[in-house]
Scaffold this motif. Structure first.
Motif, PDB file in Angstrom:
ATOM      1  N   GLU A 286       1.232   0.578  28.410  1.00 58.84           N
ATOM      2  CA  GLU A 286       0.894   1.756  29.198  1.00 58.84           C
ATOM      3  C   GLU A 286       1.896   2.892  28.993  1.00 58.84           C
TER       4      GLU A 286
ATOM      5  N   GLN B  79       2.694   3.798  21.053  1.00 61.08           N
ATOM      6  CA  GLN B  79       2.429   5.001  20.261  1.00 61.08           C
ATOM      7  C   GLN B  79       0.923   5.277  20.182  1.00 61.08           C
ATOM      8  N   PHE B  80       0.105   4.337  20.631  1.00 62.42           N
ATOM      9  CA  PHE B  80      -1.344   4.527  20.663  1.00 62.42           C
ATOM     10  C   PHE B  80      -1.738   5.136  22.005  1.00 62.42           C
ATOM     11  N   SER B  81      -2.846   5.858  22.022  1.00 65.29           N
ATOM     12  CA  SER B  81      -3.340   6.413  23.291  1.00 65.29           C
ATOM     13  C   SER B  81      -4.241   5.364  23.944  1.00 65.29           C
TER      14      SER B  81
ATOM     15  N   VAL C 281      -6.345   3.581  26.824  1.00 63.00           N
ATOM     16  CA  VAL C 281      -7.183   3.982  27.954  1.00 63.00           C
ATOM     17  C   VAL C 281      -7.710   2.711  28.625  1.00 63.00           C
TER      18      VAL C 281
ATOM     19  N   ILE D 127      -8.609   1.675  22.839  1.00 62.74           N
ATOM     20  CA  ILE D 127      -7.904   2.650  22.015  1.00 62.74           C
ATOM     21  C   ILE D 127      -8.960   3.365  21.180  1.00 62.74           C
TER      22      ILE D 127
END
Length: 99
Positions: A59, A63-65, A67, A82
């Motif tokens: 969270e 480095q990934f977004s 959700v 992701i």
């Protein structure tokens, strides 16, 4: 000797009646009523802590977004998305080898 004839070993009629009474004196057993209760699992604090730390890392530090992050099983599984793709992370603890 013919079948059905009296022998010297036969009981007298009054003793035969008493013997018959004792032969049928058994009590009937009531069927056992089993109470099936599900086994209560002991909480595994180590696995719970690892899952919580992994969820926190994903969270905040990933480095990934990420959700829709959710811990679906507090000691086992994390679900997240992701970029429109869904992922599940499952933690498995292995047993100690038998000696």
């Amino acid at each position: 000797m013919e079948a059905g004839e009296k022998t010297q070993y036969d009981l007298s009629p009054d003793k035969a009646k008493i013997a018959q009474k004792f032969a049928h004196a058994g009590t009937r057993k009531t069927p056992t009523a089993y109470k099936f209760t599900p086994r209560q699992r002991k909480p595994n604090a180590t696995k719970g802590g690892i899952i919580a730390e992994l969820a926190d890392f994903l969270e905040k530090n990933s480095q990934f977004s990420i959700v829709d992050l959710a811990i679906t099983n507090k000691e086992r599984q994390i679900a997240f998305s992701i970029g429109g793709d869904s992922f599940e992370l499952t933690l498995v603890q292995k047993r100690k080898p038998k000696k």
